[in-house]
Design a protein around this motif. Sequence first.
Motif, PDB file in Angstrom:
ATOM      1  N   GLN A  18      -3.000  -6.356   4.126  1.00  0.00           N
ATOM      2  CA  GLN A  18      -2.436  -7.674   4.425  1.00  0.00           C
ATOM      3  C   GLN A  18      -1.366  -7.585   5.489  1.00  0.00           C
ATOM      4  O   GLN A  18      -1.274  -8.421   6.397  1.00  0.00           O
ATOM      5  N   LYS A  19      -0.572  -6.523   5.421  1.00  0.00           N
ATOM      6  CA  LYS A  19       0.482  -6.340   6.428  1.00  0.00           C
ATOM      7  C   LYS A  19      -0.141  -6.102   7.797  1.00  0.00           C
ATOM      8  O   LYS A  19       0.314  -6.623   8.829  1.00  0.00           O
ATOM      9  N   ALA A  20      -1.214  -5.305   7.792  1.00  0.00           N
ATOM     10  CA  ALA A  20      -1.874  -5.027   9.076  1.00  0.00           C
ATOM     11  C   ALA A  20      -2.463  -6.312   9.679  1.00  0.00           C
ATOM     12  O   ALA A  20      -2.385  -6.553  10.890  1.00  0.00           O
ATOM     13  N   ALA A  40     -13.107  -5.828   2.100  1.00  0.00           N
ATOM     14  CA  ALA A  40     -13.572  -5.850   0.711  1.00  0.00           C
ATOM     15  C   ALA A  40     -13.902  -4.444   0.229  1.00  0.00           C
ATOM     16  O   ALA A  40     -13.607  -4.060  -0.929  1.00  0.00           O
ATOM     17  N   GLN A  41     -14.533  -3.635   1.104  1.00  0.00           N
ATOM     18  CA  GLN A  41     -14.881  -2.266   0.743  1.00  0.00           C
ATOM     19  C   GLN A  41     -13.629  -1.430   0.525  1.00  0.00           C
ATOM     20  O   GLN A  41     -13.541  -0.623  -0.421  1.00  0.00           O
ATOM     21  N   VAL A  42     -12.638  -1.590   1.359  1.00  0.00           N
ATOM     22  CA  VAL A  42     -11.394  -0.838   1.224  1.00  0.00           C
ATOM     23  C   VAL A  42     -10.698  -1.190  -0.083  1.00  0.00           C
ATOM     24  O   VAL A  42     -10.209  -0.320  -0.825  1.00  0.00           O
ATOM     25  N   GLU A  72      -9.735   1.278  -2.936  1.00  0.00           N
ATOM     26  CA  GLU A  72      -8.297   1.473  -3.116  1.00  0.00           C
ATOM     27  C   GLU A  72      -7.632   0.120  -3.332  1.00  0.00           C
ATOM     28  O   GLU A  72      -7.168  -0.507  -2.396  1.00  0.00           O
ATOM     29  N   PRO A  73      -7.589  -0.358  -4.578  1.00  0.00           N
ATOM     30  CA  PRO A  73      -6.966  -1.657  -4.815  1.00  0.00           C
ATOM     31  C   PRO A  73      -5.505  -1.710  -4.408  1.00  0.00           C
ATOM     32  O   PRO A  73      -4.981  -2.756  -4.059  1.00  0.00           O
TER      33      PRO A  73
END
Length: 393
Positions: free
Chosen positions: A60-62, A46-48, A52-53
């Motif tokens: 998601q890929k990670a 959530a913080q990321v 950085e939207p």
Amino acid sequence: MSEKNSLFISFSLILSISLAACAMTALLISRRDETAAFRLLNGICAQVLELEPEAAPVLQKALKEYHSPAGRGDQSDILTQWGYRPADFAAVSSRSNLRFAAGGFLAALLLFTFVCQRRRQKQTRRIKALTDYLEQTNIGKAPFLSVSGEDDFSRLEDAIYKTVTSLHQTKDAAIQAKNRFAENLSNIAHQIRTPITAISLSLQMAAPTFDKNLPSKIQKQLLRLTRLQEALLVLSRLDAGVLLLQKDEIDVFTVLVLAADHLQETALRLGSTIDIPERGEMAITADLDWTMEALINLMKNCLEHSGGSCVRCFYEQNPLYTEIYIEDQGSGFAETDIPHLFERFYRGQNAGEGGIGIGLALAKEIIERQNGTLRARNVPGGGALFEIRFYRH
């Protein structure tokens, strides 16, 4: 040894419960760690995204590389929206914790099973030991019962030991009382012999000065006392179990003839005869002298009640037993006397003047101690009959 076993069992039970509690604790901790890891990762993501939207595809890929998504959730909950659960980020530790919990449960179960099995084996050994002790007691070879300590069977073991000890004491007391009775009876018989001898000597010395009938009367009483003394001695030996009877193969015809030979004078005096037809070779396992003594008593009884007729003896054999019959042709037994004929000192309605009521009882004792039976009955055509059976096994 029993106290050590009790301590071991108690310790094992406590350890089993402790392992079970540890397993439950480990399972709860595992669930808590899963939730904490999920919340932590969710906050980071959530913080990321807040900073950085544009990084959403990268995150998601990670996450997909770590675990494939299971569906979409609420957008405020990023990981749930992407289809992840708390356990997805704690899979390794969760499986480890589950294995630990399962191992703890399994160890507790195995230990508990082992303890129960040990208790059951101990109980089985104790029951078998007590059963063997009782079986040995029944055959008279019981060893000393040592106390094994305090356990569930201690009170039962103590009660069995007290009961067996009491039974042994009662048995010993009964044997001692029987031996004392036999000894007293033997002493009485020996004491009777002294006055008999003295009276007999005095009678012989003073006979010329007495009335002719008096010596004969005294002589009859002396003979009666002599027979009584001899019979009491034999009965005392029988009661004490010290009369040893030999087990020899003896011919039936031979023992009957020997018994009849001892009664020739009695038969002549009573005007009777003893008929013993030979019926081939037949043998019994018995003591020759004492079997002959029993047959003499039975033949003598028949002679005294034959009324001068013939006393017949015959015998037969089958695979089970050898049977001997001794019968007279007199008036037979009184029906009221038959149930009591073999009782000691019983004198029937037709008893002779000089009888003492021991001969038939003695004959029955001797025969029964040699695996035989003796019965008496009346012959339908008249007369009395004795039936003797010597069993082969």
